[in-house]
Design a protein around this motif. Structure first.
Motif, PDB file in Angstrom:
ATOM      1  N   LEU A 294      80.037  86.779  -3.620  1.00 43.00           N
ATOM      2  CA  LEU A 294      80.357  87.279  -2.283  1.00 43.00           C
ATOM      3  C   LEU A 294      80.541  86.099  -1.342  1.00 43.00           C
ATOM      4  O   LEU A 294      79.827  85.098  -1.439  1.00 43.00           O
ATOM      5  CB  LEU A 294      79.230  88.153  -1.728  1.00 43.00           C
ATOM      6  CG  LEU A 294      79.149  89.632  -2.118  1.00 43.00           C
ATOM      7  CD1 LEU A 294      77.884  90.223  -1.527  1.00 43.00           C
ATOM      8  CD2 LEU A 294      80.366  90.388  -1.633  1.00 43.00           C
ATOM      9  N   GLU A 295      81.474  86.218  -0.411  1.00 42.76           N
ATOM     10  CA  GLU A 295      81.572  85.245   0.668  1.00 42.76           C
ATOM     11  C   GLU A 295      80.409  85.439   1.629  1.00 42.76           C
ATOM     12  O   GLU A 295      79.900  86.556   1.798  1.00 42.76           O
ATOM     13  CB  GLU A 295      82.887  85.406   1.429  1.00 42.76           C
ATOM     14  CG  GLU A 295      84.132  85.086   0.627  1.00 42.76           C
ATOM     15  CD  GLU A 295      85.389  85.300   1.445  1.00 42.76           C
ATOM     16  OE1 GLU A 295      85.271  85.758   2.603  1.00 42.76           O
ATOM     17  OE2 GLU A 295      86.483  85.014   0.929  1.00 42.76           O
ATOM     18  N   THR A 296      79.991  84.365   2.271  1.00 42.33           N
ATOM     19  CA  THR A 296      78.913  84.468   3.256  1.00 42.33           C
ATOM     20  C   THR A 296      79.282  85.448   4.366  1.00 42.33           C
ATOM     21  O   THR A 296      78.479  86.315   4.737  1.00 42.33           O
ATOM     22  CB  THR A 296      78.610  83.089   3.863  1.00 42.33           C
ATOM     23  OG1 THR A 296      78.213  82.186   2.832  1.00 42.33           O
ATOM     24  CG2 THR A 296      77.487  83.174   4.889  1.00 42.33           C
ATOM     25  N   LEU A 297      80.504  85.338   4.892  1.00 40.10           N
ATOM     26  CA  LEU A 297      80.916  86.217   5.985  1.00 40.10           C
ATOM     27  C   LEU A 297      81.057  87.658   5.525  1.00 40.10           C
ATOM     28  O   LEU A 297      80.823  88.588   6.294  1.00 40.10           O
ATOM     29  CB  LEU A 297      82.234  85.710   6.590  1.00 40.10           C
ATOM     30  CG  LEU A 297      82.181  84.307   7.193  1.00 40.10           C
ATOM     31  CD1 LEU A 297      83.550  83.902   7.725  1.00 40.10           C
ATOM     32  CD2 LEU A 297      81.130  84.224   8.292  1.00 40.10           C
ATOM     33  N   GLU A 298      81.438  87.846   4.266  1.00 43.06           N
ATOM     34  CA  GLU A 298      81.531  89.203   3.729  1.00 43.06           C
ATOM     35  C   GLU A 298      80.146  89.832   3.629  1.00 43.06           C
ATOM     36  O   GLU A 298      79.954  91.009   3.954  1.00 43.06           O
ATOM     37  CB  GLU A 298      82.210  89.167   2.359  1.00 43.06           C
ATOM     38  CG  GLU A 298      82.484  90.537   1.763  1.00 43.06           C
ATOM     39  CD  GLU A 298      83.184  90.441   0.421  1.00 43.06           C
ATOM     40  OE1 GLU A 298      83.292  91.488  -0.262  1.00 43.06           O
ATOM     41  OE2 GLU A 298      83.618  89.327   0.037  1.00 43.06           O
ATOM     42  N   ALA A 299      79.168  89.047   3.174  1.00 37.42           N
ATOM     43  CA  ALA A 299      77.796  89.546   3.095  1.00 37.42           C
ATOM     44  C   ALA A 299      77.256  89.874   4.478  1.00 37.42           C
ATOM     45  O   ALA A 299      76.592  90.907   4.676  1.00 37.42           O
ATOM     46  CB  ALA A 299      76.902  88.507   2.410  1.00 37.42           C
ATOM     47  N   ILE A 300      77.558  89.030   5.448  1.00 37.09           N
ATOM     48  CA  ILE A 300      77.102  89.275   6.815  1.00 37.09           C
ATOM     49  C   ILE A 300      77.719  90.560   7.361  1.00 37.09           C
ATOM     50  O   ILE A 300      77.031  91.378   7.995  1.00 37.09           O
ATOM     51  CB  ILE A 300      77.441  88.075   7.710  1.00 37.09           C
ATOM     52  CG1 ILE A 300      76.528  86.895   7.380  1.00 37.09           C
ATOM     53  CG2 ILE A 300      77.319  88.434   9.192  1.00 37.09           C
ATOM     54  CD1 ILE A 300      76.886  85.617   8.110  1.00 37.09           C
ATOM     55  N   SER A 301      79.009  90.738   7.151  1.00 38.72           N
ATOM     56  CA  SER A 301      79.677  91.936   7.653  1.00 38.72           C
ATOM     57  C   SER A 301      79.059  93.200   7.079  1.00 38.72           C
ATOM     58  O   SER A 301      78.859  94.191   7.792  1.00 38.72           O
ATOM     59  CB  SER A 301      81.171  91.881   7.318  1.00 38.72           C
ATOM     60  OG  SER A 301      81.799  90.815   7.988  1.00 38.72           O
ATOM     61  N   TYR A 302      78.747  93.178   5.787  1.00 39.17           N
ATOM     62  CA  TYR A 302      78.151  94.355   5.167  1.00 39.17           C
ATOM     63  C   TYR A 302      76.762  94.624   5.752  1.00 39.17           C
ATOM     64  O   TYR A 302      76.420  95.769   6.093  1.00 39.17           O
ATOM     65  CB  TYR A 302      78.054  94.176   3.655  1.00 39.17           C
ATOM     66  CG  TYR A 302      77.372  95.333   2.972  1.00 39.17           C
ATOM     67  CD1 TYR A 302      78.042  96.531   2.758  1.00 39.17           C
ATOM     68  CD2 TYR A 302      76.043  95.240   2.564  1.00 39.17           C
ATOM     69  CE1 TYR A 302      77.415  97.609   2.155  1.00 39.17           C
ATOM     70  CE2 TYR A 302      75.401  96.308   1.964  1.00 39.17           C
ATOM     71  CZ  TYR A 302      76.097  97.491   1.750  1.00 39.17           C
ATOM     72  OH  TYR A 302      75.471  98.554   1.170  1.00 39.17           O
ATOM     73  N   MET A 303      75.941  93.576   5.884  1.00 39.37           N
ATOM     74  CA  MET A 303      74.595  93.761   6.436  1.00 39.37           C
ATOM     75  C   MET A 303      74.650  94.233   7.887  1.00 39.37           C
ATOM     76  O   MET A 303      73.867  95.096   8.304  1.00 39.37           O
ATOM     77  CB  MET A 303      73.805  92.454   6.324  1.00 39.37           C
ATOM     78  CG  MET A 303      73.427  92.070   4.906  1.00 39.37           C
ATOM     79  SD  MET A 303      72.271  90.655   4.827  1.00 39.37           S
ATOM     80  CE  MET A 303      73.312  89.316   5.422  1.00 39.37           C
ATOM     81  N   ALA A 304      75.581  93.665   8.665  1.00 36.29           N
ATOM     82  CA  ALA A 304      75.703  94.058  10.072  1.00 36.29           C
ATOM     83  C   ALA A 304      76.064  95.531  10.194  1.00 36.29           C
ATOM     84  O   ALA A 304      75.486  96.265  11.017  1.00 36.29           O
ATOM     85  CB  ALA A 304      76.751  93.184  10.761  1.00 36.29           C
ATOM     86  N   ALA A 305      77.027  95.991   9.375  1.00 35.56           N
ATOM     87  CA  ALA A 305      77.423  97.396   9.430  1.00 35.56           C
ATOM     88  C   ALA A 305      76.269  98.303   9.028  1.00 35.56           C
ATOM     89  O   ALA A 305      76.052  99.358   9.626  1.00 35.56           O
ATOM     90  CB  ALA A 305      78.631  97.618   8.524  1.00 35.56           C
ATOM     91  N   SER A 306      75.516  97.900   8.030  1.00 41.55           N
ATOM     92  CA  SER A 306      74.401  98.714   7.559  1.00 41.55           C
ATOM     93  C   SER A 306      73.269  98.772   8.574  1.00 41.55           C
ATOM     94  O   SER A 306      72.607  99.796   8.727  1.00 41.55           O
ATOM     95  CB  SER A 306      73.881  98.153   6.233  1.00 41.55           C
ATOM     96  OG  SER A 306      72.811  98.907   5.745  1.00 41.55           O
ATOM     97  N   GLY A 308      73.667  98.249  11.880  1.00 37.43           N
ATOM     98  CA  GLY A 308      74.145  98.690  13.180  1.00 37.43           C
ATOM     99  C   GLY A 308      74.134  97.606  14.239  1.00 37.43           C
ATOM    100  O   GLY A 308      73.940  97.881  15.425  1.00 37.43           O
ATOM    101  N   VAL A 309      74.345  96.339  13.831  1.00 35.21           N
ATOM    102  CA  VAL A 309      74.438  95.234  14.785  1.00 35.21           C
ATOM    103  C   VAL A 309      75.779  94.545  14.588  1.00 35.21           C
ATOM    104  O   VAL A 309      76.559  94.900  13.699  1.00 35.21           O
ATOM    105  CB  VAL A 309      73.275  94.229  14.591  1.00 35.21           C
ATOM    106  CG1 VAL A 309      71.945  94.891  14.893  1.00 35.21           C
ATOM    107  CG2 VAL A 309      73.287  93.654  13.175  1.00 35.21           C
ATOM    108  N   LEU A 310      76.062  93.545  15.418  1.00 37.41           N
ATOM    109  CA  LEU A 310      77.303  92.786  15.300  1.00 37.41           C
ATOM    110  C   LEU A 310      77.147  91.674  14.266  1.00 37.41           C
ATOM    111  O   LEU A 310      76.047  91.158  14.050  1.00 37.41           O
ATOM    112  CB  LEU A 310      77.684  92.177  16.647  1.00 37.41           C
ATOM    113  CG  LEU A 310      77.941  93.147  17.798  1.00 37.41           C
ATOM    114  CD1 LEU A 310      78.170  92.369  19.095  1.00 37.41           C
ATOM    115  CD2 LEU A 310      79.128  94.040  17.497  1.00 37.41           C
ATOM    116  N   SER A 311      78.255  91.303  13.659  1.00 42.79           N
ATOM    117  CA  SER A 311      78.219  90.161  12.733  1.00 42.79           C
ATOM    118  C   SER A 311      77.763  88.894  13.448  1.00 42.79           C
ATOM    119  O   SER A 311      77.116  88.028  12.847  1.00 42.79           O
ATOM    120  CB  SER A 311      79.598  89.948  12.103  1.00 42.79           C
ATOM    121  OG  SER A 311      79.954  91.037  11.285  1.00 42.79           O
ATOM    122  N   SER A 312      78.086  88.777  14.727  1.00 44.77           N
ATOM    123  CA  SER A 312      77.697  87.596  15.505  1.00 44.77           C
ATOM    124  C   SER A 312      76.193  87.539  15.768  1.00 44.77           C
ATOM    125  O   SER A 312      75.688  86.520  16.255  1.00 44.77           O
ATOM    126  CB  SER A 312      78.455  87.565  16.828  1.00 44.77           C
ATOM    127  OG  SER A 312      78.234  88.749  17.563  1.00 44.77           O
TER     128      SER A 312
END
Length: 685
Positions: A294-306, A308-312
């Motif tokens: 997994l890309e780091t940013l891809e992992a972050i995006s998935y965790m953020a969506a799960s 309920g926060v922003l990727s930032s």
């Protein structure tokens, strides 16, 4: 480096002349394991992180900032300096002063000026400080020496903060000023005025007290029975520091059994604002992220969506490889540890494992790491030549010995640009720098070669129809960047303004990735040009680090850049390992030789000759930096497995019996293990 022979392929150069060998990497994701090394020099496995960061922001043996070193205070003590209990406790103030002093001393140990500035700049600073100190001691009416000196430019704000604090703490009679990333040092007029009223030692300690700003700490001047003199001190403190501190005189008995008074200073209580309350309520949770394929940013995006926060809301020190197993530190804002632990089972289904989850009080910042540790397996080893007389073990040993001595050309690896895309990341970055955001969006959605998967069908549909809503319905959930852009394009439209607003919907780390990719591509080309045209010798006009010392956090940009003179080039003052090349940006200087000319011609060929590397509508600002031409692996070990000692029985054409090579080594941050393997194996992987 005298025996080094540079050889170049179509796109890159090798720095050593060994034969090398063939093999395959990343056959399995477990063949490529990357473990982040934090700024304390520790690998961030769950166990080590839990031990080293259980109290992450307290004063300890780690490299922590002085502002976090707060003395413990009695909670029953009155908050106002005028409270009578303050006067009763005046004789006990030594304990607080001692705590403050201990904290300052610890901070000083971890911010050695010579390490931050380099020996040459530090010597110049000490000389300047001595000139001004003599001025104070002799009560001269004017500075007998220079008015100011420059310490150089420091693009990173954390480095600037460290320099400011270190200089002011070491030389309290000086003040530091930043102008366009350049730090200058001059005489402090407030210090000069105070030193006329109190001793030199008191003046120095007071300015260290002011600079540290430790909450609830108190500074005490020496006992003084001259009321007019105390009045003058009060007047100066009120005039110069009245908004920050308050002062009061306390009567008592001094060591000579004479009645006198001491002036005590404490920081004013700041009025709480709504913003303060909000900031205090913010929760930060640190953890070790283990991800696979997994890309780091891809992992972050998935965790953020799960969550309920922003990727930032996620911060990290660096981006790790995709096709690998990687371990890295990360901090998420607004999510308490308990909630993060609850989500772990869901994350594990996506190849995301979290460990060492614990609260901290601040986020991570990009680049705050020493480097990375790599454990690699190269499979199916065989000589470049099929001649069975080639001793593979000897080839491997020779290659490893050479890279230990000579290093490798510090290219950005292929993952910086994307290895499977038809349109690579640097072309998207170029379009952004040219402020052609519509073209950047179209390049971003260009399908990959031979791709018939759902994401490629969605991209193709968008390019053909311009219908973001329909394309969003076709785009798989595991493509967070594409879905973010399509959702924003549906909302704002596909025009220039809509594309700009859509691009701004991406987290900042994702947006700057593409412009950084373009600058990285130029750096790679510049490195190849430099080695092909000028070889292994340092020549006039090259840029070099003035020393090999690390700055705080391991960042080399804290050191000063020097342009090699003709005399230095002839005398061989510098070696190739000290040469750096600039990453294009708005604060860097370019080599003053044919390499500098190449940069200008190359930028002009991309129509960026007038580019200031600031794209205001897209909120992009690229200051640039300097990257060493060569990199060196540390703690390099290797082992050849499955190799027959009898050359007659070793059949390299049979992949079922071909040996494997295991490698273990450390690299500085932003250095690529794949590029290190290029040099070892003498092939582009």
């Amino acid at each position: 480096m005298d025996q080094v022979e540079i050889t170049c392929s179509s796109v890159s150069c090798f720095i050593s002349n060994h034969e090398g060998f063939q093999g395959s990497i990343k056959h399995f994701t477990s063949d490529f394991v990357v473990t982040e090394i934090n700024i304390d020099g520790q690998m961030v496995y769950a166990e080590s992180l839990a031990k080293s960061h259980s109290e992450p922001l307290l004063c300890s043996g780690n490299r922590q900032r002085g502002r976090n070193c707060e003395p413990k205070t009695d909670q029953t003590e009155g908050s106002a300096l005028t409270d009578s209990s303050r006067e009763e406790r005046a004789s006990q103030q030594g304990a607080t002063d001692h705590a403050f002093s201990a904290c300052v001393n610890m901070w000083e140990q971890h911010h050695d000026l010579e390490q931050i500035l380099g020996r040459s700049a530090n010597d110049e600073l000490e000389k300047f400080a001595m000139e001004n100190s003599l001025c104070y001691n002799h009560n001269a009416g004017e500075n007998p020496g220079r008015e100011h000196i420059s310490l150089g430019t420091f693009p990173d704000k954390h480095q600037r903060a460290n320099v400011h604090r270190a200089v002011r703490h070491t030389f309290p009679h000086l003040m530091t000023i930043t102008t366009k990333n350049e730090i200058t040092v001059k005489q402090n007029p407030d210090y000069k005025e105070l030193s006329c009223l109190v001793s030199e030692e008191e003046s120095q300690d007071f300015f260290r007290f002011i600079d540290a700003k430790v909450p609830d700490s108190v500074f005490t001047f020496k006992s003084d029975d001259n009321k007019e003199h105390r009045k003058a001190v009060h007047h100066l403190l009120s005039k110069r520091f009245g908004k920050l501190v308050e002062a009061k005189s306390f009567t008592g008995v001094n060591s000579g059994e004479m009645r006198g008074a001491t002036v005590k200073v404490r920081f004013r209580e700041r009025k709480r604002t709504a913003a303060d309350c909000v900031e205090e309520d913010i929760v930060y949770t640190a953890f070790v992220l283990k991800k696979e394929n997994l890309e780091t940013l891809e992992a972050i995006s998935y965790m953020a969506a799960s969550l309920g926060v922003l990727s930032s809301d996620f911060t990290y020190a660096g981006i790790k490889d995709k096709r690998a197993i990687t371990y890295q530190s990360m901090v998420v804002k607004k999510i308490p540890p308990e909630r993060l632990r609850e989500k772990c089972p869901d994350f594990e289904k996506r190849g995301i494992c979290l460990s060492s989850i614990h609260p901290v009080s601040q986020p991570l910042s990009l680049g705050r790491l020493w480097g990375n540790h790599f454990d690699l397996v190269v499979r199916d080893l065989r000589p470049h030549c099929t001649d069975l007389r080639s001793d593979l073990a000897q080839l491997v040993d020779e290659a490893v010995d050479n890279i230990k001595i000579n290093g490798f050309v510090n290219y950005y690896g292929p993952q910086r640009f994307g290895t499977s895309q038809t349109v690579q990341s640097d072309r998207v970055g170029l379009a952004l720098l040219k402020q052609d955001v519509v073209m950047a969006i179209r390049l971003f959605f260009t399908p990959e070669d031979g791709g018939g998967d759902p994401s490629n069908r969605a991209k193709r549909h968008f390019l053909e129809t311009g219908n973001a809503k329909e394309s969003l319905a076709l785009m798989p959930e595991q493509k967070p960047r594409e879905r973010l852009l399509l959702r924003a394009l549906h909302r704002y439209g596909p025009g220039q303004d809509g594309c700009t607003r859509a691009w701004l919907s991406l987290p900042h780390g994702m947006r700057v990735f593409y412009t950084h990719a373009y600058c990285s591509r130029l750096w790679n080309e510049a490195a190849t040009y430099r080695l092909r045209q000028l070889g292994r010798h340092v020549v006039q006009g090259d840029l070099v680090w003035e020393d090999r010392e690390r700055g705080e956090g391991g960042k080399q940009s804290a050191r000063r850049i020097h342009v090699v003179s003709a005399v230095e080039a002839v005398d061989g003052v510098y070696s190739l390992r000290q040469v750096v090349l600039p990453m294009p940006g708005n604060t860097v200087k370019y080599p003053e030789n044919i390499v500098g000319d190449w940069y200008q011609e190359r930028l002009a060929s991309d129509e960026l000759q007038d580019c200031r590397f600031r794209v205001v509508p897209l909120k992009l600002n690229l200051p640039g930096c300097y990257r060493p031409l060569l990199a060196y692996p540390q703690n390099l070990t290797h082992k050849l497995q499955g190799h027959s000692t009898s050359l007659q029985t070793q059949d390299y054409s049979d992949h079922t019996t071909a040996p494997n090579l295991t490698l273990s080594f450390d690299l500085d941050s932003s250095c690529y293990a794949t590029v290190c393997l290029w040099e070892i194996m003498k092939c582009e992987l």
